[in-house]
Write a protein that holds these residues in place. Structure first.
Motif, PDB file in Angstrom:
ATOM      1  N   UNK A 245       0.847  -1.175   0.000  1.00 36.37           N
ATOM      2  CA  UNK A 245       0.000   0.000   0.000  1.00 36.37           C
ATOM      3  C   UNK A 245       0.892   1.238   0.000  1.00 36.37           C
ATOM      4  N   UNK A 246       0.524   2.244  -0.719  1.00 39.53           N
ATOM      5  CA  UNK A 246       1.327   3.466  -0.804  1.00 39.53           C
ATOM      6  C   UNK A 246       1.149   4.312   0.455  1.00 39.53           C
ATOM      7  N   UNK A 247       2.015   5.274   0.631  1.00 44.69           N
ATOM      8  CA  UNK A 247       1.925   6.148   1.803  1.00 44.69           C
ATOM      9  C   UNK A 247       0.629   6.955   1.776  1.00 44.69           C
ATOM     10  N   UNK A 248       0.144   7.270   0.584  1.00 43.94           N
ATOM     11  CA  UNK A 248      -1.124   7.998   0.461  1.00 43.94           C
ATOM     12  C   UNK A 248      -2.282   7.116   0.936  1.00 43.94           C
ATOM     13  N   UNK A 249      -2.225   5.847   0.584  1.00 38.79           N
ATOM     14  CA  UNK A 249      -3.257   4.909   1.018  1.00 38.79           C
ATOM     15  C   UNK A 249      -3.235   4.708   2.517  1.00 38.79           C
ATOM     16  N   UNK A 250      -2.005   4.630   3.096  1.00 35.07           N
ATOM     17  CA  UNK A 250      -1.893   4.498   4.554  1.00 35.07           C
ATOM     18  C   UNK A 250      -2.395   5.748   5.259  1.00 35.07           C
ATOM     19  N   UNK A 251      -2.132   6.908   4.674  1.00 35.41           N
ATOM     20  CA  UNK A 251      -2.597   8.159   5.258  1.00 35.41           C
ATOM     21  C   UNK A 251      -4.128   8.205   5.292  1.00 35.41           C
ATOM     22  N   UNK A 252      -4.740   7.760   4.228  1.00 36.68           N
ATOM     23  CA  UNK A 252      -6.210   7.725   4.177  1.00 36.68           C
ATOM     24  C   UNK A 252      -6.747   6.743   5.203  1.00 36.68           C
ATOM     25  N   UNK A 253      -6.104   5.564   5.325  1.00 38.48           N
ATOM     26  CA  UNK A 253      -6.543   4.566   6.317  1.00 38.48           C
ATOM     27  C   UNK A 253      -6.400   5.117   7.734  1.00 38.48           C
ATOM     28  N   UNK A 254      -5.310   5.816   8.019  1.00 35.65           N
ATOM     29  CA  UNK A 254      -5.107   6.421   9.343  1.00 35.65           C
ATOM     30  C   UNK A 254      -6.201   7.441   9.650  1.00 35.65           C
ATOM     31  N   UNK A 255      -6.569   8.247   8.671  1.00 36.95           N
ATOM     32  CA  UNK A 255      -7.626   9.241   8.878  1.00 36.95           C
ATOM     33  C   UNK A 255      -8.972   8.572   9.125  1.00 36.95           C
ATOM     34  N   UNK A 256      -9.236   7.489   8.409  1.00 34.19           N
ATOM     35  CA  UNK A 256     -10.495   6.754   8.612  1.00 34.19           C
ATOM     36  C   UNK A 256     -10.546   6.174  10.017  1.00 34.19           C
ATOM     37  N   UNK A 257      -9.423   5.609  10.474  1.00 35.17           N
ATOM     38  CA  UNK A 257      -9.369   5.045  11.825  1.00 35.17           C
ATOM     39  C   UNK A 257      -9.548   6.138  12.865  1.00 35.17           C
ATOM     40  N   UNK A 258      -8.894   7.295  12.657  1.00 38.03           N
ATOM     41  CA  UNK A 258      -9.043   8.407  13.603  1.00 38.03           C
ATOM     42  C   UNK A 258     -10.490   8.890  13.671  1.00 38.03           C
ATOM     43  N   UNK A 259     -11.151   8.964  12.545  1.00 40.83           N
ATOM     44  CA  UNK A 259     -12.552   9.394  12.509  1.00 40.83           C
ATOM     45  C   UNK A 259     -13.422   8.400  13.254  1.00 40.83           C
TER      46      UNK A 259
ATOM     47  N   UNK B 283     -15.650   9.181  16.533  1.00 44.97           N
ATOM     48  CA  UNK B 283     -17.089   8.911  16.587  1.00 44.97           C
ATOM     49  C   UNK B 283     -17.447   8.040  17.781  1.00 44.97           C
ATOM     50  N   UNK B 284     -16.604   7.040  18.077  1.00 44.01           N
ATOM     51  CA  UNK B 284     -16.864   6.181  19.238  1.00 44.01           C
ATOM     52  C   UNK B 284     -16.781   6.975  20.532  1.00 44.01           C
ATOM     53  N   UNK B 285     -15.822   7.916  20.605  1.00 42.83           N
ATOM     54  CA  UNK B 285     -15.683   8.736  21.806  1.00 42.83           C
ATOM     55  C   UNK B 285     -16.889   9.655  21.984  1.00 42.83           C
ATOM     56  N   UNK B 286     -17.366  10.223  20.899  1.00 43.54           N
ATOM     57  CA  UNK B 286     -18.557  11.080  20.965  1.00 43.54           C
ATOM     58  C   UNK B 286     -19.761  10.270  21.444  1.00 43.54           C
ATOM     59  N   UNK B 287     -19.940   9.066  20.908  1.00 44.47           N
ATOM     60  CA  UNK B 287     -21.060   8.224  21.323  1.00 44.47           C
ATOM     61  C   UNK B 287     -20.936   7.838  22.790  1.00 44.47           C
ATOM     62  N   UNK B 288     -19.725   7.499  23.230  1.00 50.75           N
ATOM     63  CA  UNK B 288     -19.509   7.136  24.636  1.00 50.75           C
ATOM     64  C   UNK B 288     -19.861   8.309  25.542  1.00 50.75           C
ATOM     65  N   UNK B 289     -19.451   9.520  25.151  1.00 48.65           N
ATOM     66  CA  UNK B 289     -19.760  10.701  25.959  1.00 48.65           C
ATOM     67  C   UNK B 289     -21.264  10.955  26.023  1.00 48.65           C
ATOM     68  N   UNK B 290     -21.950  10.753  24.910  1.00 45.69           N
ATOM     69  CA  UNK B 290     -23.405  10.960  24.908  1.00 45.69           C
ATOM     70  C   UNK B 290     -24.111   9.936  25.791  1.00 45.69           C
ATOM     71  N   UNK B 291     -23.656   8.700  25.753  1.00 42.72           N
ATOM     72  CA  UNK B 291     -24.247   7.663  26.605  1.00 42.72           C
ATOM     73  C   UNK B 291     -23.991   7.995  28.070  1.00 42.72           C
TER      74      UNK B 291
END
Length: 66
Positions: A1-15, A19-27
């Motif tokens: 996988x290229x560095x651009x592909x890894x960068x996109x995967x990292x951003x998806x994981x961070x998002x 989202x999980x943290x926001x949901x946990x806080x709301x609960x």
């Protein structure tokens, strides 16, 4: 996988983690609100019971004074 592909995967994981943290806080906030309503109800109930006991004590003292 290229560095651009890894960068996109990292951003998806961070998002996803964000989202999980926001949901946990709301609960958590929802549970705190739910529990807080019971605590408030209990405080009102305790105050009403205390008022009843004071009136009963006054009534019994008046009966004993006769």
């Amino acid at each position: 996988m290229s560095s651009n592909g890894l960068s996109i995967m990292n951003k998806i994981i961070q998002i996803n983690f964000c989202n999980m943290e926001i949901m946990r806080n709301r609960i958590t906030e929802g549970l705190q609100l739910f529990i807080g309503s019971f605590q408030l109800g209990r405080a009102v109930g305790d105050a009403m019971f205390q008022l009843f006991v004071q009136f009963a004590d006054l009534f019994l003292r008046l009966l004993a004074a006769d």
